[in-house]
Design an enzyme around this catalytic site. Structure first.
Site, PDB file in Angstrom:
ATOM      1  N   THR A   1      39.173  -7.942 -27.598  1.00  0.00           N
ATOM      2  CA  THR A   1      40.572  -8.039 -28.016  1.00  0.00           C
ATOM      3  C   THR A   1      40.754  -7.637 -29.478  1.00  0.00           C
ATOM      4  O   THR A   1      39.849  -7.841 -30.307  1.00  0.00           O
ATOM      5  CB  THR A   1      41.060  -9.491 -27.839  1.00  0.00           C
ATOM      6  OG1 THR A   1      42.344  -9.630 -28.464  1.00  0.00           O
ATOM      7  CG2 THR A   1      40.131 -10.493 -28.507  1.00  0.00           C
TER       8      THR A   1
ATOM      9  N   TYR B   1      40.577 -18.170 -29.735  1.00  0.00           N
ATOM     10  CA  TYR B   1      40.519 -17.125 -28.700  1.00  0.00           C
ATOM     11  C   TYR B   1      39.796 -15.884 -29.244  1.00  0.00           C
ATOM     12  O   TYR B   1      38.817 -15.407 -28.667  1.00  0.00           O
ATOM     13  CB  TYR B   1      41.941 -16.773 -28.235  1.00  0.00           C
ATOM     14  CG  TYR B   1      41.982 -15.521 -27.416  1.00  0.00           C
ATOM     15  CD1 TYR B   1      41.447 -15.495 -26.126  1.00  0.00           C
ATOM     16  CD2 TYR B   1      42.516 -14.337 -27.927  1.00  0.00           C
ATOM     17  CE1 TYR B   1      41.456 -14.329 -25.385  1.00  0.00           C
ATOM     18  CE2 TYR B   1      42.529 -13.175 -27.192  1.00  0.00           C
ATOM     19  CZ  TYR B   1      41.999 -13.167 -25.920  1.00  0.00           C
ATOM     20  OH  TYR B   1      41.996 -12.006 -25.185  1.00  0.00           O
TER      21      TYR B   1
END
Ligand code: UDP
Length: 324
Positions: free
Chosen positions: A118, A142
């Site tokens: 990501t 995350y």
């Protein structure tokens, strides 16, 4: 001949689109998914093994019985806000689960891994567009959990001959052009589906988080990449590794920026109806502008985005949300 590919998280949004692209390219996806967030009906291009990535024995059995050549790994919790309030949940699944999956793959002799990473590994951008060499300083668990897995992959490459592609997504969006699969998260937090659902009267009016950014229209700018373009890049990365290519860490974006207001306008234009919306305060942790430098992916994968203009993204997403 085609490769047998274990697709962990293949019942989810990006994973399912990759399965379709794999099958189209002559490969054989085998989905491994706990269905905690994935959708059984999104598994259409090969068998489903219903198991968690942390279930090492089940992963090992799946790899053995399907004679798996490579692993693609999409199985993760994805909510940034939840990762701030429940960090251990994110480290346990996204890091711990990945370690179990990699352990089972290594034990079975699999040495090719494509990993769903990501743009959140970068944290606050110091330069835009963002190249892969940008410092990695995640600002939420995350992003940290994904970066930790990237680091593990790098050590397995150095020490044990694993070859990986870590693909750092910017804003995955849009739906399968045939409307067979699309984006459905619970809870839904992403801009494109929320704007469409608001226009359809199936969700409350959209909150536009911030109209006071230092951008041309005051709303935040992101790099939206069509999920079909993402899927194509995954197949290209897999084939690169299967051909003996070196490990890769690559940004995947459309390569240009679009504001929240431009997305809302596109949804209204494509849908032919207004998007009920009002301005709300900025969402904590949202930088003004995130755009990918995709030169490395273009060069390494002979790939370029073909569906990532905003009208195609919104048109395919709208078609999926309004399918019969
Ligand atoms: N956004 C918004 N309202 C929403 C959801 C998102 O204004 O209800 C904005 C968000 O602040 C960001 C952009 O839309 O600037 C994309 O957000 P999304 O959650 O889709 O993806 P992210 O960029 O957080 O990965």
């Amino acid at each position: 001949m085609g490769l047998n590919v274990l697709v962990a998280g293949g019942a989810g949004y990006v994973g399912a689109h990759v399965c379709k692209a794999l099958a189209r390219a002559g490969h054989h996806p085998v989905v491994l998914d706990s269905l905690a967030h994935g959708h059984r009906e999104a598994v259409r291009w090969g068998p489903l093994v219903e198991a968690d990535i942390a279930d090492r024995a089940a992963v090992g059995r799946a790899i053995g019985s399907h004679r798996i050549d490579a692993v693609m790994h999409f199985a993760a919790w994805i909510f940034v806000g939840e990762s701030m309030t429940s960090p251990l949940k994110y480290f346990a699944n996204n890091l711990g689960g990945s370690l179990a999956l990699l352990d089972a793959a290594m034990a079975a002799g699999v040495r090719r891994v494509v990993f769903s990473s990501t743009a959140a590994v970068y944290g606050e951008p110091r330069q835009v567009p963002i190249p892969e060499s940008h410092p990695t300083e995640p600002i939420n668990p995350y992003g940290e959990s994904k970066l930790m897995v990237e680091r593990v992959l790098r050590w397995l490459d150095r020490q044990q001959g694993l070859r990986f592609a870590a693909l750092r997504y910017f804003n995955a969006s849009g739906a399968d052009p045939d409307a067979e699969i699309g984006e459905r998260h619970d809870p839904e937090t992403h801009l494109v589906p929320l704007a469409i659902l608001a226009a359809l009267g199936k969700a409350p009016a959209l909150n536009i988080f911030g109209d006071d950014y230092d951008t041309p229209d005051g709303t935040a700018i992101r790099d939206y990449i069509h999920v079909a373009d993402l899927a194509g890049a995954h197949v290209a990365a897999l084939e690169h590794l299967a051909a003996g290519g070196a490990s890769l860490t690559l940004n995947l974006g459309g390569g240009s920026g679009t504001s929240v207001r431009e997305i809302v306008d596109a949804v209204a234009r494509v849908g032919g109806r207004p998007v009920p919306a009002s301005f709300a305060p900025r969402r904590p942790g949202d930088p003004p502008r995130l755009v990918a430098d995709i030169a490395a992916a273009r060069a390494a994968l002979a790939w370029s985005p073909r569906h990532s203009d905003i009208d195609t993204i919104v048109r395919t997403a709208w078609a999926w949300h309004t399918r019969g």
